[in-house]
Enzyme design. Structure first.
Site, mmCIF file in Angstrom:
data_model
loop_
_atom_site.group_PDB
_atom_site.id
_atom_site.type_symbol
_atom_site.label_atom_id
_atom_site.label_comp_id
_atom_site.label_asym_id
_atom_site.label_seq_id
_atom_site.Cartn_x
_atom_site.Cartn_y
_atom_site.Cartn_z
ATOM 1 C CB CYS A 382 -1.002 -0.053 1.143
ATOM 2 S SG CYS A 382 -2.472 0.925 0.778
ATOM 3 C CG HIS A 508 -3.713 -3.651 3.054
ATOM 4 N ND1 HIS A 508 -2.775 -3.195 3.953
ATOM 5 C CD2 HIS A 508 -4.298 -2.556 2.527
ATOM 6 C CE1 HIS A 508 -2.804 -1.875 3.981
ATOM 7 N NE2 HIS A 508 -3.720 -1.459 3.114
ATOM 8 C CD GLU A 510 -1.292 -6.456 4.955
ATOM 9 O OE1 GLU A 510 -0.971 -6.690 3.772
ATOM 10 O OE2 GLU A 510 -1.561 -5.301 5.367
HETATM 11 N N1 GLN Z 1 -2.020 6.677 2.659
HETATM 12 C C1 GLN Z 1 -2.123 5.887 1.465
HETATM 13 C C2 GLN Z 1 -3.475 6.029 0.793
HETATM 14 O O1 GLN Z 1 -4.443 6.407 1.423
HETATM 15 C C3 GLN Z 1 -1.815 4.425 1.746
HETATM 16 C C4 GLN Z 1 -2.805 3.755 2.639
HETATM 17 C C5 GLN Z 1 -2.298 2.451 3.225
HETATM 18 O O2 GLN Z 1 -1.091 2.203 3.281
HETATM 19 N N2 GLN Z 1 -3.193 1.631 3.731
HETATM 20 O O3 GLN Z 1 -3.602 5.745 -0.357
#
Ligand code: GLN
Length: 536
Positions: A382, A508, A510
């Site tokens: 992310c 994600h 994970e």
């Molecule tokens: N801050 C980033 C976004 O909102 C990444 C979010 C995250 O790592 N879950 O896109």
């Protein structure tokens, strides 16, 4: 067979591992062929934990259907190999929100709306929803907080009523408690447990089974004392001693007869438990042939629970690769191009973690650069993937001021930008791009080799995205977009082919790793790190 409900309360202190006990009992019942799910009731006023700081609450666990939930749901999924949904997590905030909305619509027909019966009825209806779906033989309900807390009272009362409403024979009350060891006295002490059970009983909920957390084995006399004073049978005093790994807890609970007591009391029809695979998995976790070290670069590293699912995904992927993955926790705030080589020296893999906001970003970018240039296996998740893209734009494509508009709204090269449907959102809760989305994986890439298929689904939690209007500068300079969302053409996976293993993912991964089904990219990343260590 009607659905049975098992309520699990906690006493004496928090952090006894109620989530692990619920997940372990769930695992044992699943191993006997039952259909089981676990629900968490959280007594706080937030509607969900989505708006909470990771220091406050640890990781926010996102479900397939896009609910932002308590991290215990992660344990349930990882142990039971199930998928949970919004219904599996209910908070006091949500209960009140629903009741107040009904009141505004006139649903209470002029009545005074009160904690009893309206709030307690609403709690009951949330619990019954899972049973009424017809999908489960058993619903385990974990009640957050500690018995005696003011916040927990409506939940205990709701459970008391619910036991009456669905019939005592269909429910069970398990109380998780602590038997502390006083070193000055050289003794285990049962008094806190007696008090906790007394408090619970005063609220009308007598436990059927006591699970006693302890650092030392409980001998017959201690068990007898607990049974006598707490009004349970001797066999219903279950010892829960510290384990080598949380994944060993189901096996320890089985040895203590927790599952047998539960099925006897609830008159459940089951076969003998089939735990062969689980035993093999625990053996692989506890007796690996090798150890490797992977750096986890993030800004919440003092609080390991902020990265709970990543840590557990490493346990699953490690077992699959016959290695123990030890994590070197690296605070990104303290990292820069001058000290990065020293901070990361000797690791066989580098993971740059998810996160929000600009703090620690330059440190993360230096970790990406180090991994890319030193050819150390890299996994960006992310925000970690967004950092990999920014670093590539700056140092390979020559756009030295490239950035995400999350950190610099006026950057001349917004290589990561807010998604158009996120631009006018004002409410923070539950409004990100959340939950499961499709990803098409391009053949002949690291991602494809890992997944072994060209269609996958992964969970998301973000507002920003690789900027499609200028993304060609990245691919023109060799960055491969190996995963794309087919519906919106969003970049989901990036990678660098001329590297031992360099993958960044917008989602994600994970969150979908379980003990029985380790997540494919984690398995491939650990494999690459193992190779880097020379163990192959
Ligand atoms: N801050 C980033 C976004 O909102 C990444 C979010 C995250 O790592 N879950 O896109």
């Amino acid at each position: 067979m009607s659905t049975k409900y098992i309520f699990v309360t906690g006493g004496v202190t928090s952090s006894l591992g109620k989530g692990i006990i619920c997940a372990s009992l769930g695992r044992l019942l699943v191993a006997r062929g039952l259909k089981v799910t676990v629900q968490k009731l959280d007594p706080y006023i937030n509607v969900d934990p989505g708006t909470m700081n990771p220091y406050e609450h640890g990781e926010v666990f996102v479900t397939d259907d896009g609910a932002e939930t308590d991290l215990d749901l992660g344990h349930y999924e990882r142990f039971l190999d199930i998928r949970t949904t919004q219904t599996n997590n209910v908070t006091t905030g949500r209960v009140y929100y629903d009741v107040i909305n009904k009141e505004r619509k006139g649903a209470y027909l002029g009545k005074t709306v009160q904690v009893i019966p309206h709030i307690t009825d609403e709690i009951q209806s949330h619990v019954l929803k899972l049973g009424q779906s017809g999908n489960y033989d058993v619903v385990i309900v974990e009640i957050g907080g500690t018995v005696g807390d003011i916040e927990s009272l409506p939940y205990i009362e709701a459970v008391r009523q619910l036991r009456y409403n669905v019939g005592r024979a269909n429910t069970l009350s398990i109380h998780l408690t602590l038997i502390p060891y006083l070193s000055a006295a050289g003794e285990l002490k049962t008094k806190p447990t007696q008090h906790s059970v007394k408090t619970l009983s005063e609220s009308g909920l007598q436990p059927d089974i006591l699970v006693c957390r302890t650092e030392y084995p409980l001998d017959e006399s201690i068990r007898g004392k607990v049974a006598r004073f707490c009004n349970v049978d001797l066999e219903d005093v279950i010892e829960s001693i510290d384990a080598r790994s949380i994944y060993e807890v189901p096996l320890l609970m089985q040895k203590e007869g927790l599952d047998t007591r539960v099925i006897e009391k609830l008159k459940l029809e089951t076969h003998q438990p089939d735990l062969d695979q689980w035993i093999q998995f625990v053996d692989a976790v506890c007796n690996p042939s090798h150890e490797i070290e992977i750096a986890l670069v993030g800004k919440y590293v003092e609080h390991h629970d902020s990265y709970k699912s990543i840590v557990e995904a490493f346990v699953h992927a490690g077992a699959m690769n016959d290695v123990k993955v030890s994590i070197r926790w690296i605070q990104s705030d303290n990292l820069d191009t001058n000290n990065v080589a020293q901070a990361l020296s000797g690791v066989q893999g580098i993971l740059v973690a998810p996160g929000f906001g600009g703090r620690g970003i330059e440190g993360k970018l230096s970790a990406v650069q180090y991994a890319r240039e030193q050819k150390i296996p890299f996994f960006g998740i992310c925000l970690g993937m967004q950092c990999a893209v920014i670093e590539y734009a700056r140092n390979v494509c020559g756009l030295t001021e490239a950035n995400s508009t999350e950190f610099d709204e006026t950057t001349p090269h917004p290589i990561i930008d807010i998604m158009y449907d996120q631009k006018n959102i004002e409410n923070m809760g539950g409004t990100m791009r959340l939950g499961k989305y499709n990803c098409s994986v391009i053949p002949n890439t690291f991602a494809y080799h890992a997944y072994g298929t060209d269609q996958v689904q992964e969970r998301h939690r973000h507002r920003y995205e690789v900027n499609n209007e200028i993304r060609s500068v990245l691919s023109d300079n060799g960055l491969v977009f190996s995963g794309l969302n087919p519906e919106r053409d969003l970049v989901e996976i990036v990678e660098i082919p001329q590297h031992p293993w360099f993958v960044g993912v917008q989602f994600h991964p994970e969150l979908r790793s379980t003990a029985s089904n380790p997540q494919a990219l984690f398995v491939a990343f650990v494999k690459a790190a193992k190779k880097q260590a020379g163990f192959e």
